[in-house]
Design a protein around this motif. Structure first.
Motif, PDB file in Angstrom:
ATOM      1  N   LEU A  70       0.954  -1.202  -0.095  1.00  0.00           N
ATOM      2  CA  LEU A  70       0.004   0.271   0.195  1.00  0.00           C
ATOM      3  C   LEU A  70       0.874   1.231   0.061  1.00  0.00           C
ATOM      4  O   LEU A  70       0.554   2.288  -0.462  1.00  0.00           O
ATOM      5  CB  LEU A  70      -0.775  -0.077   1.429  1.00  0.00           C
ATOM      6  N   VAL A  71       1.985   1.213   0.978  1.00  0.00           N
ATOM      7  CA  VAL A  71       2.833   2.520   0.971  1.00  0.00           C
ATOM      8  C   VAL A  71       4.296   1.965   0.611  1.00  0.00           C
ATOM      9  O   VAL A  71       4.974   1.597   1.588  1.00  0.00           O
ATOM     10  CB  VAL A  71       2.820   2.965   2.289  1.00  0.00           C
ATOM     11  N   PRO A  72       4.512   1.973  -0.605  1.00  0.00           N
ATOM     12  CA  PRO A  72       5.907   1.373  -0.873  1.00  0.00           C
ATOM     13  C   PRO A  72       6.977   2.370  -0.530  1.00  0.00           C
ATOM     14  O   PRO A  72       6.784   3.619  -0.720  1.00  0.00           O
ATOM     15  CB  PRO A  72       5.912   1.155  -2.485  1.00  0.00           C
ATOM     16  N   GLU A  73       8.249   2.034  -0.388  1.00  0.00           N
ATOM     17  CA  GLU A  73       9.345   2.726   0.123  1.00  0.00           C
ATOM     18  C   GLU A  73       9.867   3.462  -1.502  1.00  0.00           C
ATOM     19  O   GLU A  73      10.672   4.446  -1.111  1.00  0.00           O
ATOM     20  CB  GLU A  73      10.337   2.130   0.720  1.00  0.00           C
ATOM     21  N   SER A  74       9.456   2.810  -2.404  1.00  0.00           N
ATOM     22  CA  SER A  74      10.159   3.464  -3.864  1.00  0.00           C
ATOM     23  C   SER A  74       9.028   4.641  -4.278  1.00  0.00           C
ATOM     24  O   SER A  74       8.840   4.070  -5.742  1.00  0.00           O
ATOM     25  CB  SER A  74      10.375   2.207  -4.676  1.00  0.00           C
ATOM     26  N   ASP A  80      12.622  12.985   2.193  1.00  0.00           N
ATOM     27  CA  ASP A  80      13.449  11.757   2.341  1.00  0.00           C
ATOM     28  C   ASP A  80      14.844  12.241   3.472  1.00  0.00           C
ATOM     29  O   ASP A  80      15.906  11.585   3.140  1.00  0.00           O
ATOM     30  CB  ASP A  80      13.776  10.914   1.331  1.00  0.00           C
ATOM     31  N   ALA A  81      14.511  13.082   4.452  1.00  0.00           N
ATOM     32  CA  ALA A  81      15.529  13.595   5.141  1.00  0.00           C
ATOM     33  C   ALA A  81      16.283  12.465   5.897  1.00  0.00           C
ATOM     34  O   ALA A  81      17.601  12.649   6.110  1.00  0.00           O
ATOM     35  CB  ALA A  81      15.055  14.724   6.139  1.00  0.00           C
ATOM     36  N   GLU A  82      15.535  11.487   6.177  1.00  0.00           N
ATOM     37  CA  GLU A  82      16.399  10.481   7.090  1.00  0.00           C
ATOM     38  C   GLU A  82      16.380   8.958   6.384  1.00  0.00           C
ATOM     39  O   GLU A  82      16.654   8.078   6.768  1.00  0.00           O
ATOM     40  CB  GLU A  82      15.480  10.082   8.360  1.00  0.00           C
ATOM     41  N   GLY A  83      16.160   9.162   4.821  1.00  0.00           N
ATOM     42  CA  GLY A  83      16.301   7.805   4.096  1.00  0.00           C
ATOM     43  C   GLY A  83      14.957   7.639   3.564  1.00  0.00           C
ATOM     44  O   GLY A  83      13.968   8.350   3.782  1.00  0.00           O
ATOM     45  N   PRO A  84      14.946   6.555   2.537  1.00  0.00           N
ATOM     46  CA  PRO A  84      13.810   6.259   1.879  1.00  0.00           C
ATOM     47  C   PRO A  84      12.538   5.589   2.737  1.00  0.00           C
ATOM     48  O   PRO A  84      11.688   5.323   1.933  1.00  0.00           O
ATOM     49  CB  PRO A  84      14.718   5.169   0.650  1.00  0.00           C
ATOM     50  N   ASP A  85      12.967   5.104   3.866  1.00  0.00           N
ATOM     51  CA  ASP A  85      11.970   4.692   4.525  1.00  0.00           C
ATOM     52  C   ASP A  85      11.352   5.638   5.401  1.00  0.00           C
ATOM     53  O   ASP A  85      10.341   5.664   6.197  1.00  0.00           O
ATOM     54  CB  ASP A  85      12.375   3.391   5.475  1.00  0.00           C
ATOM     55  N   ASP A  86      11.679   7.007   5.368  1.00  0.00           N
ATOM     56  CA  ASP A  86      11.276   8.023   6.279  1.00  0.00           C
ATOM     57  C   ASP A  86       9.797   8.467   5.922  1.00  0.00           C
ATOM     58  O   ASP A  86       8.943   8.476   6.665  1.00  0.00           O
ATOM     59  CB  ASP A  86      12.135   9.517   6.162  1.00  0.00           C
ATOM     60  N   MET A  87       9.508   8.911   4.698  1.00  0.00           N
ATOM     61  CA  MET A  87       8.240   9.355   4.316  1.00  0.00           C
ATOM     62  C   MET A  87       7.414   8.260   4.312  1.00  0.00           C
ATOM     63  O   MET A  87       6.010   8.295   4.977  1.00  0.00           O
ATOM     64  CB  MET A  87       8.172  10.026   3.058  1.00  0.00           C
ATOM     65  N   PRO A  88       7.522   7.139   3.906  1.00  0.00           N
ATOM     66  CA  PRO A  88       6.571   6.070   3.937  1.00  0.00           C
ATOM     67  C   PRO A  88       6.190   5.634   5.361  1.00  0.00           C
ATOM     68  O   PRO A  88       5.053   5.339   5.746  1.00  0.00           O
ATOM     69  CB  PRO A  88       7.166   4.581   3.281  1.00  0.00           C
ATOM     70  N   ALA A  89       7.102   5.938   6.352  1.00  0.00           N
ATOM     71  CA  ALA A  89       6.823   5.575   7.843  1.00  0.00           C
ATOM     72  C   ALA A  89       5.682   6.585   8.295  1.00  0.00           C
ATOM     73  O   ALA A  89       4.897   6.171   9.106  1.00  0.00           O
ATOM     74  CB  ALA A  89       7.961   5.752   8.644  1.00  0.00           C
ATOM     75  N   ALA A  94       0.199   7.583   9.717  1.00  0.00           N
ATOM     76  CA  ALA A  94      -1.330   8.304   9.320  1.00  0.00           C
ATOM     77  C   ALA A  94      -2.312   7.729   9.047  1.00  0.00           C
ATOM     78  O   ALA A  94      -3.206   7.660   9.679  1.00  0.00           O
ATOM     79  CB  ALA A  94      -0.879   9.651   8.385  1.00  0.00           C
ATOM     80  N   LEU A  95      -1.831   6.263   8.651  1.00  0.00           N
ATOM     81  CA  LEU A  95      -3.002   5.532   8.190  1.00  0.00           C
ATOM     82  C   LEU A  95      -3.683   4.772   9.208  1.00  0.00           C
ATOM     83  O   LEU A  95      -4.594   3.940   9.435  1.00  0.00           O
ATOM     84  CB  LEU A  95      -2.547   4.613   6.821  1.00  0.00           C
ATOM     85  N   THR A  96      -2.655   4.482  10.475  1.00  0.00           N
ATOM     86  CA  THR A  96      -3.164   3.644  11.502  1.00  0.00           C
ATOM     87  C   THR A  96      -3.376   4.431  12.648  1.00  0.00           C
ATOM     88  O   THR A  96      -4.032   5.634  12.463  1.00  0.00           O
ATOM     89  CB  THR A  96      -1.885   2.578  11.817  1.00  0.00           C
ATOM     90  N   HIS A  97      -2.991   4.329  13.888  1.00  0.00           N
ATOM     91  CA  HIS A  97      -2.937   5.159  15.094  1.00  0.00           C
ATOM     92  C   HIS A  97      -2.007   5.489  15.809  1.00  0.00           C
ATOM     93  O   HIS A  97      -0.962   4.589  15.928  1.00  0.00           O
ATOM     94  CB  HIS A  97      -3.960   4.275  15.985  1.00  0.00           C
ATOM     95  N   THR A  98      -2.088   6.382  16.506  1.00  0.00           N
ATOM     96  CA  THR A  98      -0.836   6.753  17.394  1.00  0.00           C
ATOM     97  C   THR A  98      -1.302   6.811  18.856  1.00  0.00           C
ATOM     98  O   THR A  98      -0.617   6.995  19.977  1.00  0.00           O
ATOM     99  CB  THR A  98       0.028   8.160  17.406  1.00  0.00           C
ATOM    100  N   SER A  99      -2.959   6.425  18.977  1.00  0.00           N
ATOM    101  CA  SER A  99      -3.242   6.434  20.235  1.00  0.00           C
ATOM    102  C   SER A  99      -4.265   5.384  20.203  1.00  0.00           C
ATOM    103  O   SER A  99      -4.985   5.133  19.392  1.00  0.00           O
ATOM    104  CB  SER A  99      -3.834   7.899  20.895  1.00  0.00           C
ATOM    105  N   GLU A 100      -4.773   4.823  21.681  1.00  0.00           N
ATOM    106  CA  GLU A 100      -5.719   3.861  21.725  1.00  0.00           C
ATOM    107  C   GLU A 100      -6.456   4.007  23.099  1.00  0.00           C
ATOM    108  O   GLU A 100      -5.640   4.494  23.930  1.00  0.00           O
ATOM    109  CB  GLU A 100      -5.207   2.452  21.767  1.00  0.00           C
ATOM    110  N   HIS A 101      -7.613   3.629  23.229  1.00  0.00           N
ATOM    111  CA  HIS A 101      -8.384   3.807  24.344  1.00  0.00           C
ATOM    112  C   HIS A 101      -9.042   2.578  24.744  1.00  0.00           C
ATOM    113  O   HIS A 101      -9.667   1.763  24.096  1.00  0.00           O
ATOM    114  CB  HIS A 101      -9.500   4.781  24.397  1.00  0.00           C
TER     115      HIS A 101
END
Length: 137
Positions: A70-74, A80-89, A94-101
């Motif tokens: 879904l979100v390829p590194e290429s 890409d400030a920290e490498g090719p895996d930076d923006m995909p990460a 953004a597509l998942t969560h950074t919080s849960e209840h």
């Protein structure tokens, strides 16, 4: 109402899932809260939190494979400030969560039989991720 808060540091090993269920359960127990809510907040933009299958590891493999398609590194991303895996990460986070209840009942997390709590590392290299665990009840 009681509030209890703790910072949990999770060492990751590159792209992978890290089951933190037992650690969160221990913090809930420490809090002494019998009925309430456990809020988890991951303080990062290139990893995420998921509640997912904890019995069959193939589920996690399939999730990782799906997300990689879904979100390829290429993807030809500008950032890409920290490498090719930076923006995909960042996109994966953004597509998942950074919080849960998760509700607490009788001093225990009210998770389903096959549910586990995971930090999902989206970067290639290891990181120490910080998770704020806030319990109220």
């Amino acid at each position: 109402m009681v509030h209890y808060q703790k910072l949990l540091r999770v060492s990751t090993t590159g792209k992978s899932f890290h089951n933190i269920t037992a650690k969160i359960e221990a913090i809930v127990s420490e809090s002494g809260v019998e009925t309430g809510l456990c809020t988890l907040f991951l303080r990062h933009t290139s990893a995420s939190l998921v509640i997912q299958e904890n019995a069959d590891p193939d589920v996690l493999v399939d999730l990782a494979n799906f997300m990689a398609k879904l979100v390829p590194e290429s993807g030809g991303y500008i950032h890409d400030a920290e490498g090719p895996d930076d923006m995909p990460a960042h996109i994966r986070s953004a597509l998942t969560h950074t919080s849960e209840h998760i509700p607490i009942n009788r001093g225990y997390l009210v998770l389903g039989t096959w549910q586990g709590i995971y930090v999902w590392e989206h970067r290639q290299r290891s990181h120490v991720r910080e998770l704020v665990v806030h319990i109220s009840g």
